[in-house]
Design a protein around this motif. Structure first.
Motif, PDB file in Angstrom:
ATOM      1  N   MET A  94       0.873  -1.093   0.110  1.00 33.79           N
ATOM      2  CA  MET A  94      -0.043   0.010   0.005  1.00 33.79           C
ATOM      3  C   MET A  94       0.963   1.208   0.131  1.00 33.79           C
ATOM      4  N   GLY A  95       1.871   1.239   0.762  1.00 40.44           N
ATOM      5  CA  GLY A  95       2.773   2.209   0.962  1.00 40.44           C
ATOM      6  C   GLY A  95       3.315   2.522  -0.569  1.00 40.44           C
ATOM      7  N   GLU A  96       3.931   1.679  -1.306  1.00 43.35           N
ATOM      8  CA  GLU A  96       4.346   1.769  -2.792  1.00 43.35           C
ATOM      9  C   GLU A  96       3.177   2.407  -3.440  1.00 43.35           C
ATOM     10  N   GLN A  97       1.753   2.035  -3.429  1.00 47.31           N
ATOM     11  CA  GLN A  97       0.925   2.619  -4.324  1.00 47.31           C
ATOM     12  C   GLN A  97       0.660   3.811  -3.918  1.00 47.31           C
ATOM     13  N   ILE A  98       0.607   4.248  -2.738  1.00 51.83           N
ATOM     14  CA  ILE A  98       0.351   5.598  -2.342  1.00 51.83           C
ATOM     15  C   ILE A  98       1.524   6.428  -2.662  1.00 51.83           C
ATOM     16  N   ILE A  99       2.681   5.951  -2.383  1.00 51.12           N
ATOM     17  CA  ILE A  99       3.614   6.902  -3.316  1.00 51.12           C
ATOM     18  C   ILE A  99       3.846   7.088  -4.795  1.00 51.12           C
ATOM     19  N   THR A 100       3.288   6.058  -5.300  1.00 45.91           N
ATOM     20  CA  THR A 100       3.321   6.126  -6.726  1.00 45.91           C
ATOM     21  C   THR A 100       2.288   7.105  -7.284  1.00 45.91           C
ATOM     22  N   GLU A 101       1.079   7.322  -6.677  1.00 44.92           N
ATOM     23  CA  GLU A 101       0.070   8.225  -6.889  1.00 44.92           C
ATOM     24  C   GLU A 101       0.463   9.591  -6.753  1.00 44.92           C
ATOM     25  N   PHE A 102       1.129   9.617  -5.567  1.00 43.61           N
ATOM     26  CA  PHE A 102       1.747  11.007  -4.913  1.00 43.61           C
ATOM     27  C   PHE A 102       2.522  11.449  -6.047  1.00 43.61           C
ATOM     28  N   SER A 103       3.450  10.655  -6.655  1.00 42.81           N
ATOM     29  CA  SER A 103       4.589  11.263  -7.328  1.00 42.81           C
ATOM     30  C   SER A 103       4.044  11.700  -8.552  1.00 42.81           C
ATOM     31  N   LYS A 104       2.576  11.061  -9.042  1.00 40.23           N
ATOM     32  CA  LYS A 104       2.221  11.469 -10.343  1.00 40.23           C
ATOM     33  C   LYS A 104       1.526  12.746 -10.025  1.00 40.23           C
ATOM     34  N   ALA A 105       1.159  13.175  -8.975  1.00 41.18           N
ATOM     35  CA  ALA A 105       0.382  14.426  -8.774  1.00 41.18           C
ATOM     36  C   ALA A 105       1.144  15.593  -8.203  1.00 41.18           C
ATOM     37  N   ASN A 106       2.286  15.278  -7.907  1.00 42.14           N
ATOM     38  CA  ASN A 106       3.167  16.173  -7.203  1.00 42.14           C
ATOM     39  C   ASN A 106       4.475  16.194  -7.976  1.00 42.14           C
ATOM     40  N   PRO A 107       5.360  17.569  -7.620  1.00 50.63           N
ATOM     41  CA  PRO A 107       6.619  17.573  -8.323  1.00 50.63           C
ATOM     42  C   PRO A 107       7.624  16.781  -7.673  1.00 50.63           C
ATOM     43  N   THR A 108       7.619  16.215  -6.542  1.00 45.57           N
ATOM     44  CA  THR A 108       8.417  15.104  -5.587  1.00 45.57           C
ATOM     45  C   THR A 108       8.583  14.088  -6.537  1.00 45.57           C
ATOM     46  N   GLN A 109      10.158  13.841  -6.918  1.00 42.93           N
ATOM     47  CA  GLN A 109      10.403  12.645  -7.452  1.00 42.93           C
ATOM     48  C   GLN A 109      10.696  11.485  -6.454  1.00 42.93           C
ATOM     49  N   CYS A 110      10.431  10.319  -6.618  1.00 41.54           N
ATOM     50  CA  CYS A 110      10.357   9.311  -5.672  1.00 41.54           C
ATOM     51  C   CYS A 110      11.162   7.983  -6.224  1.00 41.54           C
ATOM     52  N   ILE A 111      11.517   7.291  -5.182  1.00 42.41           N
ATOM     53  CA  ILE A 111      12.184   5.986  -5.458  1.00 42.41           C
ATOM     54  C   ILE A 111      11.728   5.018  -4.375  1.00 42.41           C
ATOM     55  N   LEU A 112      11.500   3.725  -4.729  1.00 47.93           N
ATOM     56  CA  LEU A 112      11.084   2.712  -4.124  1.00 47.93           C
ATOM     57  C   LEU A 112      12.184   1.613  -3.830  1.00 47.93           C
ATOM     58  N   LEU A 113      12.751   1.442  -2.775  1.00 49.46           N
ATOM     59  CA  LEU A 113      13.822   0.551  -2.599  1.00 49.46           C
ATOM     60  C   LEU A 113      13.450  -0.770  -2.086  1.00 49.46           C
ATOM     61  N   ARG A 114      13.414  -1.912  -2.727  1.00 48.45           N
ATOM     62  CA  ARG A 114      12.953  -3.175  -2.257  1.00 48.45           C
ATOM     63  C   ARG A 114      14.084  -3.663  -1.721  1.00 48.45           C
ATOM     64  N   TYR A 115      14.210  -3.948  -0.313  1.00 51.88           N
ATOM     65  CA  TYR A 115      15.163  -4.651   0.365  1.00 51.88           C
ATOM     66  C   TYR A 115      15.064  -6.264   0.180  1.00 51.88           C
ATOM     67  N   PHE A 116      15.959  -7.291   0.092  1.00 58.66           N
ATOM     68  CA  PHE A 116      15.885  -8.486   0.518  1.00 58.66           C
ATOM     69  C   PHE A 116      16.124  -8.661   1.961  1.00 58.66           C
TER      70      PHE A 116
END
Ligand code: WQD
Length: 351
Positions: free
Chosen positions: A157-179
Motif C-alpha cells: 500500500m505504501g508503494e501504491q500511495i507513493i506512486t500516485e503521490f509522485s504523479k500528482a506532485n513535483p516530488t520525485q520518488c524511489i522505492l527500494l525493495r530490500y531483500f
C-alpha cells in the motif's frame, strides 16, 4: 551541504544509512520516536563519523509534531523514510496497529513533503511485496502477489500511495525493495538490536551461538529447494545503506525522468538457511546448536533478486559477501555481550 531527513534513523538500516550519507558529504537529521530503537546507537554513529546527529524524538503519526520539524529545517532536499513496524508475526496478531502506524506516518510525511515542496523522497520497501514468486530471480517488473502478512500489505500500500503521490506532485520518488538485510558495520560500533526474541534468521543464529538462546530451530527442511530449507537473498546492511546514498544522488543528478523509480536491493545470490548456518559456523568457528522444526506459516519458499537494474542505474558496487555478513553479525553479537549494560534494552526504557 545538502540536508537529508532520515526517518527511523536510530534503527538498524537507518543508522547504517546515516553513516553512509555523512561519509559521502551529506548533512543529516533523524526522526525516530525510539519506540523500537535504542538512542545509544547514535553514539556509535558519532564514533564512526565524528558527527553528532540530531534526532527529533517525534512520532510521525502526530502530524503537528512532524510539521514542526519541517518548519525548523527549511533546507531539507530529500527524505529517506525507514520508520515503520516490520515484524511479520506481530503484524498478523495486531493488523490494525500495523495499518495505523505504518500508513498514518507515511501519509503525514507525504503531506509535509507536499507542503514544503521537498524534491526527493526515498521509501524503504521490501521484497515481501513479491509474495511467493512463480519465477526467480525477481526483477522490478515481476508481478506482485497477495502479501503474506499485514506487514507486507503496508509495504504494498505504501508503494501504491507513493506512486500516485509522485504523479500528482513535483516530488520525485524511489522505492527500494530490500531483500534480507543482515550483518553489522565493519567497525562493529553499530549493528542490529532485535527487541525480544529475534524472529529473523541471522540474529537467531548469533544469539544461539553466544548462548542467549538455548537452541535455534530451522523452520522446515522439506521445501523444494537444493537442500530442503528456504532460500533467501542475504545482503549486507552497509551495502543496503550505500544504495540509499546512491539513490539520493541519482535523483539530485536528475538521472531519470520517471516520477517513481523502483530498485531491487539484493545481492543477486540465493542462499538457503542451511547454507547460511554453514557460512556462520565457518567464520565464527562455533558449531551451531540447531534442530529442524516445522515450517513457519507465511514463509516464502524461495526468493532472490535480479539486482542488475540497481547495479547499472545507481552504480551500486556491492562490497560484502555472505561470509562477511556472518562475520560482522557475529562480532557485533560478541560486542553486545561485552557491553551488555550499554545496549540492554529494558521494556521500561521503551516508551
Ligand atoms: C529467513 C529464513 C525462515 C528464523 C524478512 C523480514 C521481513 C522483510 C523480509 C524487511 C526463513 C528461516 C528464521 C529462525 C529459521 N524484511 N528462519 N529459523 O522471513 O525472509 O523476512 O525479510 O522488510 O520483515 O522478516 O526473513 O530472517 O525471518 O527468515 O529457519 O529462527 O530463515 O523460515 O526461511 P524473512 P527471516
Amino acid at each position: 551541504m545538502k540536508k537529508i531527513l532520515v526517518t527511523g534513523g536510530v534503527g538498524y538500516i537507518g543508522s547504517h544509512t546515516l553513516v553512509d550519507l555523512i561519509e559521502n558529504g551529506y548533512d543529516v537529521i533523524s526522526v525516530d520516536n525510539n519506540s523500537r530503537s535504542n538512542p545509544r546507537i547514535l553514539e556509535g554513529v558519532e564514533k564512526i563519523t565524528g558527527k553528532k546527529v540530531k534526532n527529533y524524538k517525534v512520532d510521525l503519526c502526530n502530524y503537528d509534531d512532524t510539521y514542526a520539524i519541517f518548519q525548523e529545517n527549511d533546507d531539507i532536499v530529500g527524505i529517506i523514510h525507514f520508520a515503520a513496524y516490520k515484524a511479520v508475526g506481530e503484524s498478523v496478531e495486531q493488523p490494525l496497529m500495523y495499518f495505523e502506524n505504518n500508513m498514518v506516518s507515511l501519509i503525514n510525511l507525504l503531506k509535509c513533503v507536499k507542503e514544503f515542496e521537498i524534491p526527493y523522497f526515498v521509501f524503504s520497501s521490501s521484497c515481501t511485496v513479491y509474495g511467493n514468486p512463480d519465477v526467480i530471480p525477481v526483477t522490478e517488473s515481476t508481478p506482485l502477489k497477495q502479501a503474506e502478512s499485514p506487514y507486507g500489505l503496508t509495504k504494498q500500500m505504501g508503494e501504491q500511495i507513493i506512486t500516485e503521490f509522485s504523479k500528482a506532485n513535483p516530488t520525485q520518488c524511489i522505492l527500494l525493495r530490500y531483500f534480507n538485510p543482515v550483518g553489522a558495520h565493519p567497525s562493529i560500533l553499530i549493528g542490529e538490536l532485535p527487541i525480544g526474541r529475534p524472529a529473523n534468521l541471522v540474529p537467531a543464529i548469533t544469539q544461539t551461538a553466544i548462548g542467549k538462546l538455548p537452541q535455534m530451530k530451522v523452520f522446515g527442511d522439506d521445501y523444494p529447494t537444493r537442500d530442503g530449507s528456504c532460500l533467501r537473498d542475504y545482503i549486507h546492511v552497509s551495502d543496503i545503506a550505500h544504495a540509499h546514498t546512491l539513490a539520493v544522488q541519482f535523483l539530485i543528478d536528475s538521472k531519470t525522468t520517471k516520477r517513481c523509480e523502483i530498485f531491487n536491493l539484493g545481492s543477486g545470490n540465493g542462499v538457503t538457511v542451511l547454507e547460511a548456518i554453514k557460512s556462520f559456523e565457518k567464520v565464527s568457528g562455533v558449531k551451531l546448536n540447531y534442530a529442524i522444526g516445522p515450517r513457519r506459516a507465511g514463509d516464502v519458499v524461495a526468493i532472490y533478486a535480479n539486482n542488475s537494474y540497481a547495479v547499472k542505474q545507481l552504480g551500486w558496487d556491492l562490497k560484502y559477501k555472505l561470509d562477511d555478513m556472518m562475520d560482522t553479525a557475529w562480532k557485533w553479537e560478541v560486542k553486545l555481550k561485552e557491553d551488555e549494560k550499554l545496549y540492554k534494552v529494558q521494556n521500561s526504557e521503551l516508551n
